[in-house]
Motif scaffolding. Sequence first.
Motif, short mmCIF file in Angstrom:
data_model
loop_
_atom_site.label_atom_id
_atom_site.label_comp_id
_atom_site.label_asym_id
_atom_site.label_seq_id
_atom_site.Cartn_x
_atom_site.Cartn_y
_atom_site.Cartn_z
N GLU A 205 0.83 -1.20 0.00
CA GLU A 205 0.00 0.00 0.00
C GLU A 205 0.87 1.25 0.00
OE1 GLU A 205 -4.05 -0.47 2.27
OE2 GLU A 205 -2.45 -1.28 3.53
N LEU A 206 0.33 2.29 -0.61
CA LEU A 206 1.05 3.56 -0.71
C LEU A 206 0.08 4.71 -0.53
CD1 LEU A 206 3.70 5.16 -1.47
CD2 LEU A 206 2.90 5.05 -3.84
N LEU A 207 0.52 5.72 0.21
CA LEU A 207 -0.20 6.98 0.34
C LEU A 207 0.79 8.11 0.13
CD1 LEU A 207 -2.79 8.11 2.98
CD2 LEU A 207 -0.77 9.52 2.59
N LEU A 208 0.38 9.09 -0.67
CA LEU A 208 1.19 10.29 -0.87
C LEU A 208 0.39 11.51 -0.44
CD1 LEU A 208 2.76 9.56 -4.37
CD2 LEU A 208 3.96 9.52 -2.17
N HIS A 209 0.97 12.31 0.42
CA HIS A 209 0.38 13.61 0.76
C HIS A 209 1.27 14.66 0.09
CE1 HIS A 209 -2.03 16.50 2.99
NE2 HIS A 209 -0.91 17.17 3.17
N MET A 210 0.73 15.28 -0.95
CA MET A 210 1.53 16.16 -1.81
C MET A 210 1.58 17.60 -1.31
SD MET A 210 2.69 14.20 -4.28
CE MET A 210 3.10 15.36 -5.59
N TRP A 242 6.33 12.51 -8.66
CA TRP A 242 5.63 11.84 -7.58
C TRP A 242 4.19 11.46 -7.92
CZ3 TRP A 242 8.11 9.46 -3.99
CH2 TRP A 242 9.39 9.89 -3.65
N VAL A 243 3.51 12.27 -8.71
CA VAL A 243 2.16 11.89 -9.11
C VAL A 243 2.21 10.66 -10.02
CG1 VAL A 243 0.11 12.59 -10.41
CG2 VAL A 243 1.16 14.17 -8.80
N ASN A 244 3.13 10.65 -10.96
CA ASN A 244 3.26 9.49 -11.84
C ASN A 244 3.65 8.25 -11.05
OD1 ASN A 244 2.53 10.95 -14.08
ND2 ASN A 244 4.62 11.32 -14.76
N PHE A 245 4.54 8.41 -10.08
CA PHE A 245 4.93 7.31 -9.19
C PHE A 245 3.70 6.77 -8.47
CE2 PHE A 245 6.19 6.04 -4.83
CZ PHE A 245 7.06 5.00 -5.12
N GLY A 246 2.89 7.69 -7.94
CA GLY A 246 1.69 7.28 -7.22
C GLY A 246 0.66 6.63 -8.11
N LEU A 247 0.45 7.17 -9.31
CA LEU A 247 -0.54 6.60 -10.22
C LEU A 247 -0.17 5.18 -10.62
CD1 LEU A 247 -1.36 9.60 -12.60
CD2 LEU A 247 -2.66 8.79 -10.63
N GLN A 248 1.11 4.96 -10.88
CA GLN A 248 1.55 3.62 -11.27
C GLN A 248 1.33 2.60 -10.16
OE1 GLN A 248 2.50 2.65 -14.35
NE2 GLN A 248 2.02 4.76 -14.97
N LYS A 249 1.41 3.06 -8.92
CA LYS A 249 1.24 2.17 -7.77
C LYS A 249 -0.16 2.23 -7.17
CE LYS A 249 6.06 1.94 -6.22
NZ LYS A 249 6.12 0.47 -6.00
N LYS A 250 -1.06 2.92 -7.85
CA LYS A 250 -2.44 3.10 -7.36
C LYS A 250 -2.45 3.62 -5.93
CE LYS A 250 -4.62 -0.25 -10.47
NZ LYS A 250 -3.44 -0.49 -11.33
N SER A 251 -1.67 4.65 -5.72
CA SER A 251 -1.53 5.27 -4.40
C SER A 251 -2.79 6.01 -4.01
CB SER A 251 -0.36 6.26 -4.42
OG SER A 251 -0.30 7.01 -3.23
N TRP A 252 -3.04 6.10 -2.71
CA TRP A 252 -3.96 7.09 -2.18
C TRP A 252 -3.26 8.45 -2.19
CZ3 TRP A 252 -9.01 6.82 -1.27
CH2 TRP A 252 -9.61 5.59 -1.06
N PHE A 253 -3.99 9.50 -2.55
CA PHE A 253 -3.52 10.87 -2.42
C PHE A 253 -4.45 11.57 -1.42
CE2 PHE A 253 -1.95 9.61 -6.55
CZ PHE A 253 -0.70 10.22 -6.65
N THR A 254 -3.87 12.17 -0.40
CA THR A 254 -4.67 12.86 0.61
C THR A 254 -4.50 14.37 0.47
OG1 THR A 254 -2.87 12.60 2.22
CG2 THR A 254 -4.65 10.96 2.28
N PHE A 261 -12.95 16.41 -1.37
CA PHE A 261 -12.37 15.10 -1.12
C PHE A 261 -11.32 15.14 -0.02
CE2 PHE A 261 -13.76 14.73 -5.57
CZ PHE A 261 -14.53 13.57 -5.49
N ARG A 262 -11.33 14.09 0.81
CA ARG A 262 -10.25 13.87 1.77
C ARG A 262 -9.11 13.10 1.12
NH1 ARG A 262 -10.94 17.53 5.69
NH2 ARG A 262 -12.60 17.06 7.16
N ALA A 263 -9.48 12.14 0.29
CA ALA A 263 -8.48 11.27 -0.34
C ALA A 263 -9.05 10.69 -1.62
CB ALA A 263 -8.07 10.15 0.62
N ILE A 264 -8.16 10.43 -2.56
CA ILE A 264 -8.53 9.81 -3.84
C ILE A 264 -7.47 8.79 -4.22
CG2 ILE A 264 -8.78 10.18 -6.33
CD1 ILE A 264 -10.17 12.73 -5.85
N LYS A 265 -7.92 7.69 -4.80
CA LYS A 265 -7.03 6.73 -5.44
C LYS A 265 -7.38 6.70 -6.92
CE LYS A 265 -5.99 2.75 -3.50
NZ LYS A 265 -6.04 1.32 -3.05
N TRP A 266 -6.41 7.05 -7.77
CA TRP A 266 -6.59 7.04 -9.21
C TRP A 266 -5.93 5.81 -9.84
CZ3 TRP A 266 -5.08 12.24 -7.51
CH2 TRP A 266 -6.08 13.21 -7.65
N SER A 267 -6.42 5.42 -11.00
CA SER A 267 -5.75 4.39 -11.79
C SER A 267 -4.54 5.00 -12.48
CB SER A 267 -6.70 3.81 -12.84
OG SER A 267 -6.97 4.80 -13.84
#
Length: 280
Positions: A205-210, A242-254, A261-267
């Motif tokens: 699992e991965l979460l990124l707070h940008m 970092w966004v591309n890193f997160g998208l590839q790993k289906k990260s949560w973004f807070t 939104f509080r958080a989103i997970k994108w494909s």
Amino acid sequence: MEQLKIGTCTIQWLTGGNTHLDGGAMFGVVPKALWSKRYIVNEKNQIPLRTDPVFIQTSGLNIIIDSGIGVNKLNEKQKRNFGVTEDSMIEESLAKHGLKLDDIDYVIMTHLHFDHASGLTRLENGEFKPVFSNAKIITSQIEWDEMRNPNIRSSNTYWKENWEAIGHQVIAFEKEYSLTDEITIIHTGGHSDGHSIIKIETEDELLLHMGDLMPTHAHQSPLWVMAYDDYPMTSIYAKEKWVNFGLQKKSWFTFYHDDVFRAIKWSAEGQVLQSIERSK
């Protein structure tokens, strides 16, 4: 109450206040015809923004990301200019968890602009005191240096009222700071020279707070950066990485600022897979 679990980390949000800022400034060179399709805007061209700290509990630690707009930290002119209609209610939010302000162990600062740092101190008997008296406050060394010695542009947002009382609590780092096995703070620059993001990562699992590199869900594109950014090209490069890193790993973004939104997970293609909306 909105909640997200990443590994051993339980993530929620505290009520930190709000602002209403100019939409054009928040979306920079992006035409209003484009950004207004993605985010609500009023007749004054202002968009609603939260200043709600992310609250993390893990391994017996109580951690928050950023500190809210504070309580009675802005005068009437500042409230009008920044569209502040709600002060922080951090103490009340923590009480719902059976906690007090003194129970916060760490405050991670993405950066130290007033809308993120005003909740660090409060006025008591004519002088400013720490709000989180037992906490260590983590920020990049670059940000901490500029906070104390702002330039002609940054002096409007780095206020001595927000740092003079908490200097003894600050842990300043250079490039990265590992708070726990899962939580890492990473200096990126961009929005401010010392801006940082937070990564929470487990095996699967991965979460990124940008932070303010992606203040709302509508800022997902690396090219959609704010006019407030001191170094917009640095923001673009950091977001692209970092966004591309997160998208590839289906990260949560807070989010700290998002009104919806509080958080989103994108494909990987940028489609919404899961989301947590802010209850109002």
